[in-house]
Design an enzyme around this catalytic site. Structure first.
Site, PDB file in Angstrom:
ATOM      1  N   GLY A 142       0.819  -1.365  -0.048  1.00  0.00           N
ATOM      2  CA  GLY A 142      -0.094   0.090  -0.005  1.00  0.00           C
ATOM      3  C   GLY A 142       0.798   1.198  -0.004  1.00  0.00           C
ATOM      4  CG  ASN A 143       4.779   1.396   1.609  1.00  0.00           C
ATOM      5  OD1 ASN A 143       4.655   0.539   1.136  1.00  0.00           O
ATOM      6  ND2 ASN A 143       6.078   1.441   2.111  1.00  0.00           N
ATOM      7  CE  LYS A 163      -8.909  -8.412   1.528  1.00  0.00           C
ATOM      8  NZ  LYS A 163      -7.570  -7.967   2.176  1.00  0.00           N
ATOM      9  CE  LYS A 172       1.408  -6.609  -2.062  1.00  0.00           C
ATOM     10  NZ  LYS A 172       0.773  -6.545  -0.804  1.00  0.00           N
ATOM     11  CE  LYS A 212       2.639  -7.164   3.638  1.00  0.00           C
ATOM     12  NZ  LYS A 212       1.772  -7.013   2.219  1.00  0.00           N
TER      13      LYS A 212
END
Ligand code: ADP
Ligand code: MG
Length: 312
Positions: free
Chosen positions: A9-10, A127, A211, A273
Site C-alpha cells: 500500500g505505501n 475477506k 496480492k 506475506k
C-alpha cells in the site's frame, strides 16, 4: 537476477492511506525511484501491486450511484485498478529510468488469475472490503445479494470470497516481454479473478485474490530467482507489538513455518506475506520481506526477513 517485487500500500497511496490522485502519483513516483535503482543494477524486474484503497473507492461510488449507473462487479474493479495503477507506473518508471540513463522499455499487462469455482472461499466469504455502513444502508446491498457482517461499533462491512490463486493466465505474455528486455507490471491486486466454465470459457467472479499469494505464484511461474515483498516495515517480527518484539533476519524454512503456526503474523497484513514467502521458498526460490527503499539491497545483500529455499 530475475526479481519479482510485490508493492504494498505505501507504494501507491499516501502516508495516511489516501488514494486521492495526487497522493497516488506521489507515492508511485517515489516507489519507482527504488524500482529504477533495482533495474539500473542490472536485474530483470517484474512488478505486482495491491489495490485495496483504490477498489474501496470504486465500491463507494457503486453504493452512492447505484440509482443512476449500474454498480460494477469486483472483476471489473480489478481490471480498472490494474489499468490506472499500471498507467501511473509506466509514466513514473519511464521517467525514473530516463533520469538514470537506463535504456529499458516498460509495459503493464491486464492480468487474469485463474481460481477454482469450487474453492471453499466461495461458500464462506471472509475477506472484508470497502467501508463500514449502518445496517439501514447495508441492507440495500444485502438485498442485491451481497454478504455483509455486523462488525459491532464500526457498523456493517461487506465480506467477499478470497479464493486461492491457481495460475496467472498472462504468464506466457510476460515471459515474452521479459525475454525482450521489458520491465513489466502484472497481476495487480492479485489479478482479475476468473473461473473456467464447464464449456471451457473464462468468466470473471466477484472475489478478490490476495496480492502476496499471487505474487508468490507468479514468481514461480516466471522462474524468478527472488521474490521481494516490499512493505512498510523492514522485517517480519516475532511478538509484534509486544515488549518482546524481535525482528526476524535470515531464517530457515522450517523455523519460519513454526513461527507462522504459532500465530506471530496477523492474518490481514503480515500473515499472507509470510505465507507467500514460504510458498516461494518451498518452490526453490529466495523470498525477502522488507521495506520498499531497501529492495535493491534485498536482492543483492542480506537485509530484511530472508527465507532461502532448502538446499537439496
Ligand atoms: P502492504 O500494504 O504493504 O501489503 P500491510 O499493511 O498489509 O502491507 O502489512 C504490513 C503491516 O503488517 C505492517 O505495517 C505491520 O503493522 C503489520 N504486522 C502485523 N504483524 C506483523 C509482524 N509479525 N511483523 C511485522 N509487521 C506486522
Ligand atoms: Mg498496508
Amino acid at each position: 537476477m530475475r526479481v519479482l517485487v510485490a508493492l504494498g500500500g505505501n507504494a501507491m497511496t499516501g502516508p495516511d492511506g489516501s488514494a486521492a490522485p495526487q497522493a497516488q502519483w506521489e507515492a508511485i513516483r517515489g516507489a519507482m525511484e527504488h524500482v529504477a535503482r533495482l533495474v539500473e543494477a542490472g536485474h530483470d524486474v517484474v512488478l505486482t501491486h495491491g489495490n485495496g484503497p483504490q477498489v474501496g473507492n470504486i465500491l463507494v461510488k457503486n453504493e452512492l450511484a447505484a440509482h443512476v449507473v449500474p454498480p460494477v462487479p469486483l472483476d471489473w474493479c480489478g481490471a480498472q485498478t490494474q489499468g490506472t495503477i499500471g498507467y501511473m507506473i509506466l509514466v513514473a518508471l519511464e521517467a525514473a529510468l530516463a533520469r538514470r540513463g537506463v535504456d529499458r522499455k516498460v509495459a503493464a499487462i491486464v492480468s487474469r488469475t485463474l481460481v477454482d469455482r469450487d474453492d471453499p472461499g466461495f461458500a464462506r466469504p471472509t475477506k472484508p472490503i470497502g467501508r463500514y455502513l449502518p445496517l439501514a444502508q447495508a441492507q440495500k446491498l444485502i438485498d442485491h445479494g451481497e454478504t455483509w457482517q455486523d462488525r459491532g461499533e464500526k457498523g456493517w462491512r461487506r465480506v467477499v470470497p478470497s479464493p486461492e490463486p491457481l495460475e496467472v493466465l498472462e504468464a506466457h505474455t510476460l515471459h515474452t516481454l521479459l525475454d525482450a528486455g521489458y520491465v513489466v507490471t502484472a497481476a495487480g491486486g492479485g489479478g482479475i479473478p476468473v473461473v473456467r466454465t464447464p464449456d471451457g470459457d473464462l468468466e470473471g467472479v466477484d472475489a478478490v485474490i490476495d496480492k502476496d499469494l499471487t505474487a508468490a505464484l507468479l514468481a514461480e511461474q516466471l522462474h524468478a530467482d527472488v521474490l521481494v515483498i516490499a512493505t512498510d516495515v523492514p522485517h517480519a517480527v516475532l511478538g509484534y507489538g509486544t515488549p518482546e518484539a524481535r525482528p526476524i533476519g535470515r531464517v530457515g524454512l522450517e523455523e519460519m513455518e513454526k513461527y507462522a503456526a504459532e500465530g506471530h503474523f496477523a492474518s490481514g497484513s503480515m500473515g499472507p506475506k509470510v505465507e507467500a514467502a514460504l510458498r516461494f521458498a518451498r518452490s526453490g526460490g529466495r523470498s525477502v520481506i522488507t521495506t520498499l527503499h531497501q529492495i535493491t539491497e534485498a536482492v543483492e545483500g542480506d537485509v530484511g526477513t530472508v527465507i532461502d529455499a532448502p538446499r537439496l
